[in-house]
Motif scaffolding. Sequence first.
Motif, PDB file in Angstrom:
ATOM      1  N   CYS A 212       0.809  -1.218   0.000  1.00 15.98           N
ATOM      2  CA  CYS A 212       0.000   0.000   0.000  1.00 15.98           C
ATOM      3  C   CYS A 212       0.845   1.272   0.000  1.00 15.98           C
ATOM      4  N   PHE A 213       2.038   1.226   0.612  1.00 17.05           N
ATOM      5  CA  PHE A 213       2.900   2.412   0.619  1.00 17.05           C
ATOM      6  C   PHE A 213       3.297   2.790  -0.806  1.00 17.05           C
ATOM      7  N   PHE A 494      11.623   9.360  -2.382  1.00 17.40           N
ATOM      8  CA  PHE A 494      10.203   9.009  -2.360  1.00 17.40           C
ATOM      9  C   PHE A 494       9.606   9.099  -0.961  1.00 17.40           C
ATOM     10  N   GLN A 495      10.443   9.325   0.055  1.00 13.04           N
ATOM     11  CA  GLN A 495      10.022   9.353   1.455  1.00 13.04           C
ATOM     12  C   GLN A 495       9.448   8.018   1.903  1.00 13.04           C
ATOM     13  N   PHE A 543       0.683   5.723   3.036  1.00 13.80           N
ATOM     14  CA  PHE A 543       1.801   6.562   2.617  1.00 13.80           C
ATOM     15  C   PHE A 543       1.766   7.907   3.334  1.00 13.80           C
ATOM     16  N   LEU A 544       0.568   8.495   3.492  1.00 16.77           N
ATOM     17  CA  LEU A 544       0.444   9.765   4.190  1.00 16.77           C
ATOM     18  C   LEU A 544       0.931   9.637   5.628  1.00 16.77           C
ATOM     19  N   VAL A 545       0.534   8.570   6.313  1.00 15.11           N
ATOM     20  CA  VAL A 545       0.959   8.365   7.700  1.00 15.11           C
ATOM     21  C   VAL A 545       2.471   8.146   7.757  1.00 15.11           C
ATOM     22  N   ILE A 615      -0.640  20.316   6.120  1.00 10.20           N
ATOM     23  CA  ILE A 615       0.116  20.502   4.882  1.00 10.20           C
ATOM     24  C   ILE A 615       0.017  19.250   4.017  1.00 10.20           C
ATOM     25  N   LEU A 616       0.187  18.081   4.637  1.00 13.14           N
ATOM     26  CA  LEU A 616       0.081  16.829   3.891  1.00 13.14           C
ATOM     27  C   LEU A 616      -1.326  16.639   3.333  1.00 13.14           C
TER      28      LEU A 616
END
Length: 807
Positions: A212-213, A494-495, A543-545, A615-616
């Motif tokens: 999922c990431f 890509f973080q 990914f957001l988390v 911001i995210l």
Amino acid sequence: MASYLRPASLSTAICQALLKGGSDPTLKNLAGENFLFSVLRGAAMEGCKDSQLLISLALKHNLDLLSRNCNGLTVYDEARKISAPISVIRLLKKKTQEQQNIFLNQQNRKLLNNVTIQYNCGPDESHKMIPILDVGSWKPGRKVRLFICGQTRVGKTTFANTLKETGPLATLQYYLTGPRIPSSTKGVVCSQACLEGTSLVIWDFAGQMEYCFTHSLLLSTSGPNTIYCVMFSLEGIESDQYGGQRSAVEQLLFWLRFLSITHSSQSKPHVIVIGSHIDRLPHENSTLIAKQFYENVMKREIELFNCFHVQFFPLNCRNLSDVNAIREPLSKTVSQVLQNTTKEVIPEICKLIMEQVSYLRLQKVRFQRWEEFAKSILQVLPNPIYSTTLLTAVEYLHNISELLFLPQYFLPGKLFDTHPGQNISTELPNNMVSALIILDMNWLLQDIFGVFGNFALSPASGTNKERWHREELAAALNLTNGDVEGALDLLEAFQLVFKTQEGEYVVPGWLKKGGPERSGGCENMRGIGYRWKDCNRGMFSHFLVGRLQIQLICMFGTERCSFWKGGALVVTKAQLRIEVSEDRRNLYLIGGWRLKDAEGDCYHLLEKVGKEVEILLRNEHGQHYEKIHLCPTELRNLTVSSEVAALVGFVRSAGIIEELSGFSFQQILEAEKQNVPLCGKWSMQPWEVLFPQHDTRILSSLGMNCSSRWLEGSTLSTLCSLLDTRSPVELDWKRLGELLGKASNSTITEVEEEARNKGLSPTNLILIKYPVILYQLIQCLTQMDREDCVSAINNMMMQLKDKVENQ
């Protein structure tokens, strides 16, 4: 300045007069923005027709839509970033693409005298044979991407393989040998199929949740030329005796919600929903059962389905005739998608860039950062060009799905342009250095992402490592010595991983499943939550988390942070727990503190982390979320129930199962205006939910009509220091108590004893006991001839006014 005025109708009238009078609309402020940026933000905030009308008016003055502000963003980029109205985004997109094409074709004049690319050699490389690629060997085509998503084992790869079976020979071979049962997909498998003269690029996404990431990242690169296919299994939906219906609904809704937050284009995406394994339903009415099931789900989740153009097909993925039935509607959908794409002749500079891309691929160059890519392009062009010209050309190629350009990983910096031919290392700004161009998609999707989500590294495998050494990470990803630096560099960009100051790596996608149980060590609790305005769509992606976890470690360091799958804990004087609810529909920030002087620390923790979250969310989800302030009583009960469960030995998840209640700031403000408690499951006073001495929003909103409970902290401290000291003429806190609430001698004595026993300020206790609006408080202080106290309150109000005006 005129464009900032409100209401928008006033701004429009003045701006129209200025433009008509000959004002220069190209003038820029220190941020490198003309007035169109300001009007755009007004349209995004208010959705006002006047603002949208002003944008249309401004565009008639032939503004340069390709110019960029100090953050490297065009007006169109900014419109997407702040989620401006769809009509505005579409208008800006159309005008920007028109200017791109005109601008790039103008550059062709510099290239007409030389139609081949000469690859320059160094002095020691002159003996090597360097290919000269003729312009035109790269043939641009009309491409549409088909992203196939769904849980594992629902038949995605089988469907993709069957869809590619075309022509008499392939069909005959298919019927003779039958469909091959594919192995489980890892990462993303890319392949191509021809559909009505159009190249259909099929992306087969792995169904395991470990991916999922990477899926969150890749799905956001979709662009306008993308069609989605969501697959789920129909097996067992005829009844819910064994959970078949519930499983099918969960599969379908999860992926639709996933797409609703990762789809990057502002247009309504086309989604083909496929119910697979129809052959496992009762044969006599299988199609009727499938269609009735789908219609029931759609009616129940109509808001979610309205986010897409949806078509539904029940089929057996191994049956060629079933899959062929989809070809015609799929072709029509492809035609609709292509209607919105540009049909102009590809500019010559774009052809030259793609020739160089082809050459780099032959040299097995897998990806490049912008600086390196720009150097490789500029050294082979027959004539030098501006860096922004090259950037515009690359963006153009990305828009028509010829390149995968990822500019969203900008670093802070200032974008500027220089004369052509200047040294590229000094010409390029810092914020472009980290932009990425992916050249070898199979390497990225299979060798890197295919291993990144591998089960052996997932939480389900029992791997609970929170920090990885470089060698461990390289071994886990099966990287060879030549690949280690580049691959880890790419994953950091890509973080997906983060390198700490200690040289260790944090990998959010590989964190263990559960977090620590809640502790009752905090007597005081406050919290905020983020949830979707529309409860039927959206979710907080993995990914957001993960990106938030990386931001936390950047802000607070490794010693103050601990992470787990879907959550984090930050500990300073206070503590802050960040976690996503089990249904991923809510994101909670829950703060707590024990010592009185740690209250401000908790407030600042919530403010600092909350801004990062917003911001995210703003960058990824526009204005689809809402912020709520959580009820402290409910937070304490949540902690107590967690502790009780731990004491009796009941093993429970650390996650939040039920949605927490809360109040919007507007609800809190209205309750304060009407001087009533907050309604809801928990009866709370407004000042019990917020931080009265730290959060100045109520004070700024109500001004002198605000209650003295909301006095700003430093001002309250000043009043206490001035009035706590006994005055010879009794113009101190005692007199204030008499004027505010007719305090009796016994009341004064009680306050004095409480202040002495608990080490508190008697002035503060009086203000808590007899709250009044600030106007009344000033009247009482004036009556006491305490101009020093009045001055402190007036200074507070002036500072708040200046702060609001500066914002």
